[in-house]
Every structure is written in structure tokens, then in C-alpha cells.
Write a protein that holds these residues in place. Structure first.
Motif, PDB file in Angstrom:
ATOM      1  N   ASN A  44       0.841  -1.196   0.000  1.00  0.00           N
ATOM      2  CA  ASN A  44       0.000   0.000   0.000  1.00  0.00           C
ATOM      3  C   ASN A  44       0.880   1.251   0.000  1.00  0.00           C
ATOM      4  O   ASN A  44       2.106   1.159  -0.079  1.00  0.00           O
ATOM      5  CB  ASN A  44      -0.988  -0.014   1.176  1.00  0.00           C
ATOM      6  CG  ASN A  44      -0.284   0.074   2.527  1.00  0.00           C
ATOM      7  OD1 ASN A  44       0.875   0.463   2.627  1.00  0.00           O
ATOM      8  ND2 ASN A  44      -1.000  -0.296   3.589  1.00  0.00           N
ATOM      9  N   GLU A  45       0.269   2.410   0.102  1.00  0.00           N
ATOM     10  CA  GLU A  45       1.017   3.674  -0.011  1.00  0.00           C
ATOM     11  C   GLU A  45       2.041   3.851   1.102  1.00  0.00           C
ATOM     12  O   GLU A  45       3.004   4.611   0.953  1.00  0.00           O
ATOM     13  CB  GLU A  45       0.037   4.840  -0.009  1.00  0.00           C
ATOM     14  CG  GLU A  45      -0.787   4.910  -1.286  1.00  0.00           C
ATOM     15  CD  GLU A  45      -1.879   5.968  -1.228  1.00  0.00           C
ATOM     16  OE1 GLU A  45      -2.094   6.641  -2.249  1.00  0.00           O
ATOM     17  OE2 GLU A  45      -2.511   6.104  -0.156  1.00  0.00           O
ATOM     18  N   LYS A  46       1.850   3.143   2.223  1.00  0.00           N
ATOM     19  CA  LYS A  46       2.814   3.223   3.328  1.00  0.00           C
ATOM     20  C   LYS A  46       3.878   2.132   3.242  1.00  0.00           C
ATOM     21  O   LYS A  46       4.708   2.007   4.146  1.00  0.00           O
ATOM     22  CB  LYS A  46       2.064   3.117   4.655  1.00  0.00           C
ATOM     23  CG  LYS A  46       1.110   4.279   4.908  1.00  0.00           C
ATOM     24  CD  LYS A  46       0.396   4.122   6.242  1.00  0.00           C
ATOM     25  CE  LYS A  46      -0.559   5.290   6.496  1.00  0.00           C
ATOM     26  NZ  LYS A  46      -1.284   5.127   7.783  1.00  0.00           N
ATOM     27  N   GLY A  47       3.828   1.325   2.171  1.00  0.00           N
ATOM     28  CA  GLY A  47       4.803   0.251   2.010  1.00  0.00           C
ATOM     29  C   GLY A  47       4.460  -1.005   2.784  1.00  0.00           C
ATOM     30  O   GLY A  47       5.308  -1.899   2.913  1.00  0.00           O
ATOM     31  N   ILE A  48       3.225  -1.107   3.287  1.00  0.00           N
ATOM     32  CA  ILE A  48       2.775  -2.287   4.036  1.00  0.00           C
ATOM     33  C   ILE A  48       2.105  -3.262   3.078  1.00  0.00           C
ATOM     34  O   ILE A  48       1.313  -2.842   2.220  1.00  0.00           O
ATOM     35  CB  ILE A  48       1.783  -1.869   5.150  1.00  0.00           C
ATOM     36  CG1 ILE A  48       2.452  -0.873   6.104  1.00  0.00           C
ATOM     37  CG2 ILE A  48       1.267  -3.082   5.906  1.00  0.00           C
ATOM     38  CD1 ILE A  48       1.482  -0.208   7.063  1.00  0.00           C
TER      39      ILE A  48
END
Length: 510
Positions: free
Chosen positions: A391-395
Motif C-alpha cells: 500500500n502507499e505506506k509500504g505495508i
């Protein structure tokens, strides 16, 4: 059976994005497509690399096409490695089909046919924008790794590059490098040993054989000028759509050495020339490598280390790499661990080895409460895949069995006339079509050798003249001495002298 509404909320929460995203399709549960449970890939994570895998005929190429189209639509240029020759249809809109409309109705958004700006590239004898690089641009380290040279051979290669730099001898193509190897062991041996130390003929001979191997796979077409400028991969058209650069490779599938040589040099050049981008909202360029196993199939340990290093570092330049292959095990673990997006199409379990491979593949994906991963892998239909992204947070996002959208462009190849017209309209073809063979190491060394031979011939002729002059002088002296002796002898033996001598002797006897 899981609750569909809970699953819907689970997917929408897991794939929620604030910025630009690519709608890949809709999630599936128990074999049924959940309309509007959209699997969305954030555009800003597309430089985190990825994998598209699956058995033959499961839809890998179409997934590649979908991602390339959506990136282009959002202004991101793309480079595609077209091994099978079935991607040129991206230049024309899809004719549409009732089954496509039915698929999109299940997914939850309409189907809009569209064509995309396309550039056809080549590194072989096929038509298109010719991509070349010079030997000098490779440098001794990269060239040594590509050729899988030993430390001693790598040292010789470094010395040759240093000699060429010191003596302003451009190394442009393979004949330049081969000429330097010959010169280092023959005509220029004493000169180079005096300046750089002794070079083993066994080492230069081994390097030459490896150069010939690359040459026989078509490397003579790739090495040379005019060098391709990587900035030409970053073009957008007048509508703001990124160009989809399609590199035609249908005639080099049996030449993995040339393919790996080209790929590594291109990635190294991109890394060296692109500016640092940091954590931006969109990638600068996305590269899809079809039949990726060809890169790793015959790669040496040194070459694999180089590829792994570039995969880790090139992300900071805003470049995403996507490997397309049949099985994730085709990609080394060190590279596989760097891939953020994984799109896994169906795998087939025909043998015990296949079943073992499927279990290993399932372990590469997040554990899910909704899927038995190894079972889903064998039951997916054409155009369906397991998706795991960031996702956008790198998760990591939730694992989702996905009904993929259809490509907006044509799903087959261009006809010969269509392809010829596309190439004819290209501005880059005109820019790179001319083969430049300027004066380089080959010609300059030949001149140097010719000049040395002429000087040797002059010196030899001078020595021969001097020797001839000395011999003539010696013969003249001998001739003069002989003539004097002959004159004296004739005088002494003349009748007058004899009579005089005899007369004197007669008088003395009286």
C-alpha cells in the motif's frame, strides 16, 4: 463460507489509496467475483518492482499489457521486452467483445477501448529503433562480469581499457576490443609490458574466445554507435500519455548471453544517468522483462550479484522492474525478496515436483483467512490471479484472488503493414538508424602497426644499403690491391726486365 460483506470491507480497506492508483480488477471469494471490491495498486509503489508468474496460457502477457496500458495512461513511460512478439497490438484499440463486457460488469467498471503511443525497438536484425552501446560505455568491470572472466583476465581487461584511455584509442565495437587483445600479445607486447607489466597470452586468448561467443550471438550488432540515449525511453506524447517502448526479441530467445548482456548494460546505464528521485508519487520508468528466466539461466555468480545490486539500488532512480516468468523459482531468492507486487496466475500440478514447487510458491504470499493458497494456485482460471502488493505506506496488502480487467488495446499482433507504418512514422528510427563507424582503436592500431612496419622496412633497407656500401668499398680496396700487385708482377715478368736481370747476372758470372 465467508461473509461477502465482511470480505468486501476487508478488501476495500486493504487496497484503499489516496493518490493515483491502477485498478487491476476485483477480488474473488469462493470462485465468485465480488463486484466493486477493487484491487488497486498505488502508482507511487510501482517503482518497488514486481513479479508476474504462472503457467503457459494463464494470462501473464495480458497482465503485463494491462499494467503497461494503465501506466501509460497516467503519463508513465514503459519498456517491454517482447519475447514472443505478441505485444505490438498495444498500438491499436481493442475491437471489444461481449465476454469482455461481461467480465467488466462483474468487476464493477465499464470497458473503454483505447490505443497507446508505441515505439518499436530492436537489438538484432529486426526493424525498429536500433539500440546500441559502445564497449567503452560498458567499462572493464561490467564487461568482465558479463564475460565471466577470472581475476587475472579481469586484470588484463582493465589494463587494455587503461592503455586505450592513455593513448586516446576509442573502444567502440567488438572488433576494437579484439584488435587490442591481438596487439597486446603481438605487435605491442613489449610496449605494454614496459608500461603495464606482463600479460599472459593464455589470458588474452581466453578473453578473445569469450568475446567471439558474444559476437556469434549477435553482439556485433549491439556494440557500436550511435549509442542509444536512455532519456529517449522517457517520452510522453502530445496527450500526456507515456510511450510504451516495445523491444522486439523474438529472434534472440536462443541467445541468452546477448539478452543478459543487453539487459545488464541498459540497467547500469539507467542507474548511472537517471537522477535520484527519492520517494515520489510516480515512477519515472517501468521495465517489464518477459521470459525473465533467460537472464538468470546462464548467469554467473558475479553477474547475479550485479543484477541483485542494481535491483536494490535502481528504485531510488524512480525505475520499477517487473519480471515475467512461469515459476517464481526461476528468479533467485535474493531478487525475489526485493519485489513488492506479485501477480501469480495458475500453476499446474502434473508431477510430484510440480506439487512441491506450488507449496514453495504459496509460502511467498501472506497468510490469508480467506484462501488456502496452494489450492487456489491450481484452481485459478485464465485471466485470474493471486495478487499481493504494497500500500502507499509500504505495508503488504491483503492477499486477493483477482478477476483481472481486460486490456484496453488489441490483444494480438499488428499486421506487417501496420507494423511497417508504425516504424516509418518513428522519429527515433531516423535518429538511430545510421550505423557510424568512425576512426577507433581498430583503425588507429592498424595505422600504428603499419607505421611501425614501414619504419622497420626503412631501417632494414638502410641497413642493407649500408651493408652493400661497405661490401662494395671492401671489394674496391681488394680490387685496387689486386690490380697493383698484378701490375708489379707483370712488370717484373716483362721480357725487358728479365733480359736486364739475366744480363746483369751474366756479367757477374764472368
Amino acid at each position: 463460507m465467508a461473509d461477502k460483506q465482511v470480505f468486501f470491507d476487508y478488501i476495500n480497506e486493504g487496497y484503499k489509496t489516496k493518490g493515483d492508483a491502477i485498478d487491476l480488477g476485483a477480488a474473488m471469494l469462493d470462485g465468485e467475483t465480488i463486484t466493486n471490491a477493487l484491487v488497486r495498486i498505488p502508482l507511487k509503489t510501482m517503482n518497488r518492482h514486481g513479479l508476474i508468474a504462472g503457467a503457459t496460457g494463464t494470462g501473464k502477457t495480458k497482465t503485463l499489457q494491462i499494467l503497461a496500458e494503465n501506466l501509460s495512461e497516467k503519463g508513465v513511460p514503459v519498456l517491454l521486452m517482447d519475447m514472443k512478439g505478441d505485444l505490438s497490438g498495444i498500438a491499436k484499440p481493442s475491437p471489444g467483445h461481449a465476454k469482455i463486457d461481461e467480465r467488466h460488469e462483474k468487476i464493477g467498471f465499464p470497458f473503454n477501448p483505447k490505443q497507446f503511443p508505441v515505439e518499436i525497438l530492436t537489438i538484432s536484425e529486426q526493424e525498429g529503433v536500433r539500440m546500441r552501446a559502445t564497449v567503452s560505455e560498458f567499462g572493464p568491470v561490467l564487461l568482465s562480469r558479463i564475460l565471466d572472466l577470472s581475476p587475472a583476465q579481469s586484470g588484463v581487461t582493465s589494463v587494455i581499457f587503461k592503455y586505450c584511455d592513455d593513448n586516446k584509442l576509442p573502444l567502440l565495437d567488438l572488433k576494437d576490443f579484439k584488435k587490442m587483445l591481438q596487439y597486446a600479445t603481438e605487435e605491442g607486447k613489449k610496449e605494454m609490458e614496459r608500461e603495464y607489466g606482463r600479460m599472459s597470452p593464455a589470458s588474452t586468448g581466453s578473453i578473445l574466445r569469450k568475446i567471439i561467443e558474444v559476437e556469434q550471438q549477435g553482439g556485433d550488432l549491439f556494440f557500436g554507435e550511435k549509442s542509444f540515449e536512455t532519456d529517449d525511453l522517457l517520452r510522453v506524447d502530445k496527450n500526456g500519455m507515456g510511450y510504451i517502448n516495445i523491444l522486439r526479441l523474438t529472434d534472440i530467445q536462443d541467445r541468452p548471453k546477448l539478452f543478459s548482456t543487453f539487459m545488464l548494460s541498459l540497467l547500469a546505464e539507467i542507474y548511472a544517468t537517471f537522477p535520484e528521485q527519492g520517494d515520489s508519487d510516480r515512477p519515472e520508468l517501468v521495465i517489464f522483462i518477459d521470459e525473465a528466466h533467460l537472464i538468470f539461466k546462464q548467469a554467473s555468480d558475479a553477474l547475479l550479484d550485479q543484477i541483485e545490486g542494481i535491483v536494490k539500488l535502481i528504485r531510488s532512480k524512480g525505475v520499477g522492474l517487473y519480471f515475467v516468468t512461469q515459476n517464481p523459482t526461476d528468479v533467485p531468492d535474493a531478487v525475489l525478496s526485493q519485489l513488492g507486487l506479485k501477480v501469480q496466475h495458475a500453476l499446474r500440478a502434473f508431477t510430484a515436483k510440480d506439487r512441491k514447487a506450488i507449496k514453495l510458491t504459496a509460502e511467498n504470499y501472506p497468510i490469508s483467512d480467506y484462501y488456502n493458497t496452494d489450492e487456489v494456485l491450481t484452481s485459478l482460471g485464465i485471466g485470474e490471479a493471486l495478487v499481493s502488493a504494497l500500500n502507499e505506506k509500504g505495508i503488504p496488502t491483503p492477499l486477493a484472488a483477482t478477476m483481472l480487467r481486460a486490456p484496453m488495446s488489441r490483444m494480438d499482433v499488428l499486421e506487417d503493414k501496420e507494423l511497417a507504418d508504425l516504424i516509418k512514422e518513428s522519429k527515433l528510427v531516423k535518429k538511430y538508424d545510421e550505423t557510424i563507424d568512425r576512426e577507433s582503436a581498430y583503425e588507429l592500431l592498424n595505422k600504428k602497426i603499419e607505421t611501425a612496419e614501414q619504419e622497420d622496412a626503412k631501417e632494414k633497407a638502410k641497413k642493407e644499403r649500408d651493408a652493400a656500401t661497405k661490401s662494395s668499398s671492401s671489394r674496391s680496396r681488394k680490387s685496387a690491391s689486386s690490380s697493383t700487385s698484378s701490375t708489379i708482377f707483370k712488370t717484373l715478368m716483362s721480357p725487358t726486365v728479365i733480359r736486364s736481370v739475366l744480363g746483369i747476372l751474366g756479367k757477374m758470372m764472368k
